[in-house]
Motif scaffolding. Structure first.
Motif, PDB file in Angstrom:
ATOM      1  N   MET A 267     -45.334 -54.003  79.536  1.00  0.00           N
ATOM      2  CA  MET A 267     -46.058 -54.715  79.262  1.00  0.00           C
ATOM      3  C   MET A 267     -45.793 -54.882  77.898  1.00  0.00           C
ATOM      4  SD  MET A 267     -49.505 -53.387  80.350  1.00  0.00           S
ATOM      5  CE  MET A 267     -49.466 -51.697  80.707  1.00  0.00           C
ATOM      6  N   GLN A 268     -45.498 -54.435  76.967  1.00  0.00           N
ATOM      7  CA  GLN A 268     -45.017 -54.939  75.100  1.00  0.00           C
ATOM      8  C   GLN A 268     -43.761 -55.827  75.801  1.00  0.00           C
ATOM      9  OE1 GLN A 268     -43.924 -51.293  73.337  1.00  0.00           O
ATOM     10  NE2 GLN A 268     -46.120 -50.990  73.267  1.00  0.00           N
ATOM     11  N   ALA A 269     -42.603 -55.550  76.593  1.00  0.00           N
ATOM     12  CA  ALA A 269     -41.529 -55.984  76.791  1.00  0.00           C
ATOM     13  C   ALA A 269     -42.223 -57.730  77.428  1.00  0.00           C
ATOM     14  CB  ALA A 269     -40.618 -55.678  77.957  1.00  0.00           C
ATOM     15  N   MET A 270     -42.961 -57.911  78.234  1.00  0.00           N
ATOM     16  CA  MET A 270     -43.856 -58.859  78.560  1.00  0.00           C
ATOM     17  C   MET A 270     -43.844 -59.851  78.042  1.00  0.00           C
ATOM     18  SD  MET A 270     -46.324 -59.547  81.885  1.00  0.00           S
ATOM     19  CE  MET A 270     -48.122 -58.902  80.083  1.00  0.00           C
ATOM     20  N   GLU A 271     -44.916 -59.059  76.919  1.00  0.00           N
ATOM     21  CA  GLU A 271     -45.167 -60.104  76.225  1.00  0.00           C
ATOM     22  C   GLU A 271     -44.185 -60.538  74.652  1.00  0.00           C
ATOM     23  OE1 GLU A 271     -48.057 -57.128  73.794  1.00  0.00           O
ATOM     24  OE2 GLU A 271     -49.699 -57.744  75.615  1.00  0.00           O
ATOM     25  N   LYS A 272     -43.203 -59.614  74.217  1.00  0.00           N
ATOM     26  CA  LYS A 272     -41.702 -60.091  73.598  1.00  0.00           C
ATOM     27  C   LYS A 272     -41.603 -61.556  74.061  1.00  0.00           C
ATOM     28  CE  LYS A 272     -38.459 -58.373  70.650  1.00  0.00           C
ATOM     29  NZ  LYS A 272     -37.207 -57.008  71.156  1.00  0.00           N
ATOM     30  N   ALA A 273     -41.373 -61.267  75.090  1.00  0.00           N
ATOM     31  CA  ALA A 273     -40.723 -62.127  75.789  1.00  0.00           C
ATOM     32  C   ALA A 273     -40.842 -63.571  76.024  1.00  0.00           C
ATOM     33  CB  ALA A 273     -40.081 -61.526  77.575  1.00  0.00           C
ATOM     34  N   SER A 274     -42.864 -63.350  76.485  1.00  0.00           N
ATOM     35  CA  SER A 274     -43.590 -64.454  76.641  1.00  0.00           C
ATOM     36  C   SER A 274     -43.478 -64.722  74.994  1.00  0.00           C
ATOM     37  CB  SER A 274     -45.092 -64.245  76.575  1.00  0.00           C
ATOM     38  OG  SER A 274     -45.977 -65.093  76.901  1.00  0.00           O
TER      39      SER A 274
ATOM     40  N   SER B  78     -41.089 -64.875  73.010  1.00  0.00           N
ATOM     41  CA  SER B  78     -39.964 -65.580  72.537  1.00  0.00           C
ATOM     42  C   SER B  78     -39.513 -67.224  73.231  1.00  0.00           C
ATOM     43  CB  SER B  78     -38.720 -64.693  72.006  1.00  0.00           C
ATOM     44  OG  SER B  78     -39.025 -64.152  72.165  1.00  0.00           O
ATOM     45  N   LEU B  79     -40.890 -67.731  74.482  1.00  0.00           N
ATOM     46  CA  LEU B  79     -40.943 -68.754  75.141  1.00  0.00           C
ATOM     47  C   LEU B  79     -39.966 -68.529  76.355  1.00  0.00           C
ATOM     48  CD1 LEU B  79     -41.079 -71.667  72.658  1.00  0.00           C
ATOM     49  CD2 LEU B  79     -43.207 -70.531  73.973  1.00  0.00           C
ATOM     50  N   GLU B  80     -39.256 -67.243  76.246  1.00  0.00           N
ATOM     51  CA  GLU B  80     -38.396 -67.100  77.528  1.00  0.00           C
ATOM     52  C   GLU B  80     -39.973 -66.506  78.895  1.00  0.00           C
ATOM     53  OE1 GLU B  80     -34.978 -64.825  75.971  1.00  0.00           O
ATOM     54  OE2 GLU B  80     -36.585 -63.718  75.835  1.00  0.00           O
ATOM     55  N   PHE B  81     -40.398 -67.663  79.173  1.00  0.00           N
ATOM     56  CA  PHE B  81     -41.711 -67.261  80.370  1.00  0.00           C
ATOM     57  C   PHE B  81     -40.426 -66.651  81.515  1.00  0.00           C
ATOM     58  CE2 PHE B  81     -42.850 -70.929  77.523  1.00  0.00           C
ATOM     59  CZ  PHE B  81     -43.665 -70.107  76.702  1.00  0.00           C
ATOM     60  N   GLU B  82     -39.771 -66.924  82.157  1.00  0.00           N
ATOM     61  CA  GLU B  82     -39.605 -66.848  83.533  1.00  0.00           C
ATOM     62  C   GLU B  82     -39.033 -65.490  83.179  1.00  0.00           C
ATOM     63  OE1 GLU B  82     -35.289 -68.433  85.098  1.00  0.00           O
ATOM     64  OE2 GLU B  82     -36.044 -70.350  85.011  1.00  0.00           O
ATOM     65  N   LYS B  83     -38.138 -64.690  82.388  1.00  0.00           N
ATOM     66  CA  LYS B  83     -38.269 -63.430  81.942  1.00  0.00           C
ATOM     67  C   LYS B  83     -39.637 -62.877  81.761  1.00  0.00           C
ATOM     68  CE  LYS B  83     -35.537 -60.188  79.238  1.00  0.00           C
ATOM     69  NZ  LYS B  83     -34.576 -60.113  77.831  1.00  0.00           N
ATOM     70  N   ALA B  84     -40.184 -63.136  81.416  1.00  0.00           N
ATOM     71  CA  ALA B  84     -41.643 -62.424  81.018  1.00  0.00           C
ATOM     72  C   ALA B  84     -42.636 -62.287  83.070  1.00  0.00           C
ATOM     73  CB  ALA B  84     -43.254 -63.702  80.375  1.00  0.00           C
TER      74      ALA B  84
END
Length: 616
Positions: free
Chosen positions: A218-225, A227-233
């Protein structure tokens, strides 16, 4: 209008499907003699059962099955996995003629972790065998669910999934290492100790003991979001959902126990009791009962009377379980327990305060009781019988074919909404339901609100628009009814019967008072009258629809999310729910047990959240 005998033999699929739930479960199709023709499972019961009754595209075998259907019974489950397990148990015990036993009787898919290797592997297995040492996780609803779960676990923990013959003959890493899905233990790129840590983490997760893994994702998902890396999130979000699916607990196949589990629901003067049979920790099936109730009784009184007749009444010899699980404390519980123990020749306990699997069994029984009751109330035969009773009660010339009921809802005068629900000879006609936003009326003025909605509704009739009802109910006392009578007189409407429904002095169900607008006569109807049950159903549906519309309007005006209107769910808990599930749609799909896994969410609060999101 079909005769009563015709209704008893023809299956009215349209009325049945109208009230069928969209939750997962098992359905049983029966013929006129009560024999089970087919047992099936579904992720969405309404969609699956509806497919049997479409007008075209059915195979000859399915058409033959449908032509013999006289009745359909459903058992709601907590997940598709539980539906699979219950389906297997029923097929094995009932052996329905339209089930292909070789196909439906196949072994369950599992995840197998070997333990006698230096570098263990996680692999797909169908059916538990005694070969080799290791641990089994499952069963799962399908082989696809296992492979999907293994794929996610391999991505996260990088554990090998190759066969021993392939593993033992490697001299260099394979492609799995190159794409970062394996740590290459075959050529000892990782030590046995480090690999054992990965295995331990994977095992903890499969056993549901490592929420820290979800926190990391979940922390990784929030960090990717951020950073505007929505596909990764989105990929992280999908991983979280897959991992929660792996972790899903089973309530159909538990760790032993023989019990009869009792569920109870009552509404509109009808009581439904569902008994779930659990033997050896497996749910074997359900049985529905509709005891006749002549006077209003508490759930405790109802269950006490039912259990006495169920186990000791009639000529049928019951099998006595070791436990009887009930949703509420019942009267004379010690006396009934002693009688059951004496009849069984061993101790049999009646229990309410249970946890874990047994609590889930009770919740499952209660859910099935509610669903069965809704289906029964909406059945064509039940509605027709009630319509005849209502015609006789009100001394109408003809059986009413269209009835409307109005109610007002607001919070201290804020965002007032009026509801109009419509019933016909088939029960609720939801396509004709209407909500009216009340404007320009003093806050809290229910009379003014009633005047506005009735004027808006029936002015259209005066202009030749809309459908004319035979009977109109007003939820309220003489004040609301007088307003309705004034509106009808001003519009020149004199051919519609107008009835007020007041709660009575005690405000208890079954004690309602009816008021005839034409004569001002106030009268009560016996609590076991089918006519009163129909009036209660219409009134309660109007009340429910008004409250739902009011809450939606209030939340929209306040710009609140769906979660904000739930008591006990503050900003922190909303944030944890969104982090865990990734969005409101995933929260809606989750069961109570899954919601309760979120940090800070107790089981009681999870039940409240689930009920609020499903308008229960």
């Amino acid at each position: 209008m079909p005769t009563k005998s015709e209704q008893a033999t023809e299956f009215d699929s349209k009325s049945f499907l109208k009230r069928l739930t969209e939750r997962p479960g098992v359905y049983r199709m029966l013929d006129a003699g009560g024999e089970v023709l087919y047992v099936g499972k579904a992720r969405n019961l309404k969609n699956r059962v509806s497919s049997y009754f479409r007008k075209s595209g059915l195979s000859p075998k399915t058409e033959a099955l449908v032509s013999r259907i006289n009745h359909v019974e459903v058992t709601v489950t907590g997940s598709e996995t539980e539906a699979l397990l219950l389906e297997q148990n029923l097929i094995k015990s009932l052996r329905p003629p339209y089930n292909i036993l070789l196909r439906d009787d196949k072994s369950y898919p599992y995840i197998y972790l070997s333990s006698d290797d230096k570098y263990p592997s996680l692999t797909f297995r169908r059916g538990r065998t005694r070969k080799g040492k290791g641990s089994w996780y499952g069963p799962f609803p399908s082989s696809g669910a296992v492979r999907e779960s293994l794929n996610v676990l391999q991505k996260i923990f990088r554990i090998r999934n190759c066969s021993n013959s392939f593993f033992n003959n490697r001299t260099r890493p394979c492609l799995q290492y190159q794409i970062n899905r394996c740590t290459a233990p075959c050529v000892e790129y990782i030590s046995p100790e480090e690999y054992a840590d990965d295995i331990r983490h994977a095992t903890m997760f499969l056993e549901g003991k490592n929420p820290a893994i979800l926190d990391d994702l979940m922390q990784a998902m929030e960090k990717a979001s951020q950073s505007l890396e929505f596909e990764k999130a989105a990929a992280y979000r999908d991983q979280i959902n897959h991992l929660r699916h792996v972790q899903e607990q089973q309530s159909i196949e538990a760790s032993g126990g023989d019990a009869d589990v009792i569920g109870l629901a009552q509404d509109a003067g009808v009581v439904c009791v569902v008994v779930i049979l659990v033997r050896g920790g497996r749910v074997l099936g359900t049985k529905d009962y509709f005891p006749r109730v002549s006077i209003e009784q508490s759930e405790s009184e109802l269950l006490s009377a039912f259990l006495g007749q169920f186990y000791f009444g009639g000529d049928t010899q019951r099998e006595y379980p070791r436990e009887v699980l009930v949703p509420v404390e019942i009267d004379e519980q010690d006396v009934l327990s002693a009688a059951l123990s004496e009849a069984a020749g061993r101790e049999t306990r009646i229990r309410k305060n249970v946890r874990g699997e047994r609590r889930r069994w009770i919740d499952l029984a209660t859910t099935n009781a509610r669903q069965t009751l809704m289906t029964h109330i909406a059945s064509k035969e039940t509605v027709y019988r009630r319509l005849l009773a209502l015609r006789d009660l009100l001394e109408l010339k003809e059986t009413p074919s269209r009835m409307e009921c109005f109610d007002i809802s607001h919070s201290h005068g804020e965002n007032t909404v009026a509801s109009c629900v419509v019933f016909d000879e088939n029960g609720p006609l939801k396509s004709d339901y209407r909500l009216y936003n009340i404007e320009g009326v003093t806050a809290g003025d229910d009379y003014g609100a009633m005047r506005q909605v009735l004027t808006r509704r029936y002015t259209r009739l005066k202009n030749g628009e809309g459908k004319r009802p035979d009977l109109v109910f007003i939820d309220g006392g003489k004040g609301q009814l007088n307003v309705a009578r004034d509106v009808f007189e001003s519009l020149g409407i004199s051919d519609i019967t107008l009835i007020g429904v007041a709660k009575g002095v005690t405000r208890r169900a079954g004690m309602e008072q009816l008021i005839d607008a034409l004569t001002d006569a106030v009268f009560r109807v016996p609590s076991d009258s089918p006519a009163l049950h129909l009036i209660q159903h219409i009134r309660d549906e109007s009340h429910r629809f008004a409250i739902t519309g009011h809450r939606a309007r209030r939340d929209k005006k306040r710009r609140q999310s769906t979660l904000e209107g739930i008591e006990g769910v503050g900003a922190k808990r909303r944030r944890e729910l969104i982090r865990y599930f990734g969005g409101i749609q995933e929260i809606r799909k989750a069961g109570v047990d899954e919601i309760a896994k979120v940090k800070g969410i107790s089981r009681n609060l999870a039940e409240s959240i689930y009920a609020a999101l499903h308008n229960e």
